[in-house]
Design a protein around this motif. Structure first.
Motif, mmCIF file in Angstrom:
data_model
loop_
_atom_site.group_PDB
_atom_site.id
_atom_site.type_symbol
_atom_site.label_atom_id
_atom_site.label_comp_id
_atom_site.label_asym_id
_atom_site.label_seq_id
_atom_site.Cartn_x
_atom_site.Cartn_y
_atom_site.Cartn_z
ATOM 1 N N UNK A 172 0.713 -1.318 -0.040
ATOM 2 C CA UNK A 172 -0.027 0.092 -0.073
ATOM 3 C C UNK A 172 0.790 1.137 -0.065
ATOM 4 N N UNK A 173 2.175 1.083 0.419
ATOM 5 C CA UNK A 173 3.091 2.233 0.433
ATOM 6 C C UNK A 173 4.627 1.766 0.615
ATOM 7 N N UNK A 174 5.299 2.659 -0.326
ATOM 8 C CA UNK A 174 6.711 2.286 -0.439
ATOM 9 C C UNK A 174 7.670 3.125 -0.476
ATOM 10 N N UNK A 175 8.704 3.288 -0.100
ATOM 11 C CA UNK A 175 9.850 4.231 0.061
ATOM 12 C C UNK A 175 11.140 3.264 -0.625
ATOM 13 N N UNK A 176 11.703 3.850 -1.635
ATOM 14 C CA UNK A 176 12.930 3.018 -2.161
ATOM 15 C C UNK A 176 14.335 3.598 -1.504
ATOM 16 N N UNK A 177 15.118 2.568 -1.291
ATOM 17 C CA UNK A 177 16.344 3.068 -0.629
ATOM 18 C C UNK A 177 17.373 2.954 -2.002
ATOM 19 N N UNK A 178 18.545 3.720 -1.629
ATOM 20 C CA UNK A 178 19.515 3.723 -2.584
ATOM 21 C C UNK A 178 20.892 2.853 -1.980
ATOM 22 N N UNK A 179 21.291 2.278 -3.145
ATOM 23 C CA UNK A 179 21.171 2.219 -4.571
ATOM 24 C C UNK A 179 20.114 0.952 -4.834
ATOM 25 N N UNK A 180 19.521 0.232 -3.929
ATOM 26 C CA UNK A 180 18.791 -0.543 -4.006
ATOM 27 C C UNK A 180 17.779 -0.820 -2.952
ATOM 28 N N UNK A 181 16.632 -1.654 -2.855
ATOM 29 C CA UNK A 181 15.978 -2.067 -1.702
ATOM 30 C C UNK A 181 14.844 -0.955 -1.475
ATOM 31 N N UNK A 182 14.142 -1.222 -0.469
ATOM 32 C CA UNK A 182 13.194 -0.395 -0.080
ATOM 33 C C UNK A 182 12.452 -0.722 1.435
ATOM 34 N N UNK A 183 11.362 -0.104 1.731
ATOM 35 C CA UNK A 183 10.650 -0.236 2.802
ATOM 36 C C UNK A 183 9.244 -0.198 2.507
ATOM 37 N N UNK A 184 8.280 -1.031 3.034
ATOM 38 C CA UNK A 184 7.007 -0.897 2.505
ATOM 39 C C UNK A 184 6.152 -1.311 3.854
ATOM 40 N N UNK A 185 4.718 -1.033 3.520
ATOM 41 C CA UNK A 185 3.795 -1.370 4.373
ATOM 42 C C UNK A 185 2.717 -1.951 3.412
ATOM 43 N N UNK A 186 2.012 -2.902 4.190
ATOM 44 C CA UNK A 186 0.911 -3.965 3.276
ATOM 45 C C UNK A 186 -0.201 -3.752 4.038
ATOM 46 N N UNK A 187 -0.899 -2.444 3.642
ATOM 47 C CA UNK A 187 -2.059 -2.355 4.368
ATOM 48 C C UNK A 187 -3.319 -2.736 3.460
ATOM 49 N N UNK A 188 -4.534 -3.614 3.841
ATOM 50 C CA UNK A 188 -5.500 -3.832 3.045
ATOM 51 C C UNK A 188 -6.290 -2.476 2.659
ATOM 52 N N UNK A 189 -6.632 -2.318 1.383
ATOM 53 C CA UNK A 189 -7.526 -1.202 1.152
ATOM 54 C C UNK A 189 -6.512 0.063 0.766
ATOM 55 N N UNK A 190 -7.158 1.348 1.096
ATOM 56 C CA UNK A 190 -6.363 2.390 1.093
ATOM 57 C C UNK A 190 -5.274 2.801 2.185
ATOM 58 N N UNK A 191 -4.170 3.160 1.961
ATOM 59 C CA UNK A 191 -3.240 3.865 2.972
ATOM 60 C C UNK A 191 -3.923 4.817 4.111
ATOM 61 N N UNK A 192 -3.464 4.285 5.348
ATOM 62 C CA UNK A 192 -3.755 4.913 6.650
ATOM 63 C C UNK A 192 -3.458 6.608 6.612
#
Length: 403
Positions: free
Chosen positions: A77-97
């Protein structure tokens, strides 16, 4: 920190939750977390599954119940990429909080530290809205305003400047401001609160200059922060640049209302898009700022403004906005290639859009006089657009989650 949270919880639920998010990750950073701890604690804070992948290949994914999750996420449901690769994310059903963007912002900061980037602690910037309102008021006694400044941790004898912030329709402008500034995007002492439908930011730093100073460091820092968010989220994602800000001039603290008025006026010239357009500085506008004093109906009736309105509304879905965005970038830079770089487009694409604009408006944009007229008309057209701001709705808070 606990005392601050208790005080804020009685004042503004959104501010309290925003500070709690920041405090959560600052506590993690102080304890030297590993990827599993970061993913597990973020999932518990957000109330949904969370995961990360660091550039060195380390990865973790946990549910809100604290249990590790195997495999790849089914829905992000939402993600922020890291450099040079990878990222962090949330997995919320439906729309982001309502607080997901802030959670991801700080989860990414913590992940970068895990990947080897240095960490410098930042003081949470959420402030008592009543105190900020008192500082920005021109009706209250000077003694009361000085007391409010001191309670906010601001010096009554050091110039400050005020920034007005808003975000996408339906979002809380105060929270948008905290999300943007929470990681120390602006140097100095920064205090953020919601003021009506807008976020109000008080910035005080030793090198701010005297009253009336046109030092644009705060403006440059805000634009740099938006550039960084754009790189993290990808330039094609609207939320990266949906925040708009207006920056007032430096003023004596007892004249903060003047900077606040300038900030709100400058905000009317800002448009969601590139960082250069999203942050408007009252000092940079110069005499153009006087356009804000002209009644909207008179601006709307001006022939060039009418043509821009027709151009914006008469094209296909989103194409009118793209044409005006290309026009604005070219007028500001005076160069086709620089405009293309700013818009992340090939110069031939920008040239085609400008040719369309010239045909519709009857202008020759290579002519300095026509280009000046087009830029002035663009400013006037922006002032005729409906105001966009947060709806001021409060988020919900309970059981340790911020979803």
């Amino acid at each position: 920190m606990k005392g601050l949270l208790l005080r804020l919880s009685a004042l503004d639920a959104d501010a309290a939750t925003a500070v709690r998010v920041i405090a959560h990750f600052e506590a993690l950073l102080g304890g030297g977390p590993d990827p599993e701890t970061l993913a597990r604690s973020t999932a518990g804070l957000a109330g949904c599954a969370a995961g990360l992948e660091l550039p060195d290949g380390r990865a973790a994914r946990f549910g809100p119940d604290g249990l590790a999750l195997p495999g790849a996420p089914a829905q992000v449901s939402g993600r922020v990429d890291l450099e040079p690769s990878g990222g962090v994310w949330l997995e919320r059903p439906g729309v982001p909080g309502p607080f997901d963007e802030l959670v991801l912002e700080w989860m990414a900061i913590t992940a970068r530290v895990l990947a080897g980037r240095p960490w410098q602690p930042r003081v949470p910037t959420a402030a008592d809205p009543a105190l900020v309102e008192l500082v920005l008021s021109g009706r209250e006694d000077a003694t009361d305003r000085i007391r409010a400044l001191r309670l906010l941790g601001l010096a009554p004898d050091v110039p400050l400047r005020v920034v007005a912030v808003t975000g996408r329709p339906g979002t809380d402008a105060g929270l948008e401001a905290v999300a943007l500034l929470g990681r120390g995007a602006v140097r100095g002492t920064v205090r953020v609160a919601r003021a009506g439908a807008l976020g109000a930011v008080l910035v005080q730093s030793p090198d701010a200059g005297g009253p009336g100073s046109r030092t644009a460091s705060t403006t440059a820092e805000l634009r740099a922060a938006l550039h960084e968010r754009g790189r993290e989220r990808g330039t094609d994602r609207r939320p990266a640049h949906a925040v708009r800000a207006g920056v007032g001039a430096s003023a004596a603290p007892l004249d903060a209302r003047l900077s606040w008025e300038q900030a709100r006026s400058a905000l009317r010239f800002a448009v969601a898009g590139t960082p250069e357009e999203s942050v408007a500085d009252h000092g940079e506008l110069g005499p153009v700022a006087l356009l804000a004093d002209i009644p909207v109906e008179r601006l709307r009736a001006q022939e060039d403004v009418r043509r821009l309105t027709k151009l914006a509304c008469g094209e296909g879905a989103g194409q009118g906005v793209e044409l005006l965005t290309a026009l604005a970038a070219f007028c500001r830079t005076g160069s086709l290639r620089q405009a293309a770089v700013e818009l992340h487009l090939h110069h031939s694409s920008v040239a085609a859009r400008l040719a369309h604009v010239e045909k519709e408006l009857g202008l020759r944009l290579r002519d300095p006089q026509d280009r000046f007229g087009a830029q002035l008309a663009l400013y006037a057209w922006r002032l005729t657009q409906p105001e966009e701001g947060g709806d001021g709705s409060d988020g919900e808070e309970g059981n340790g989650t911020v979803g």
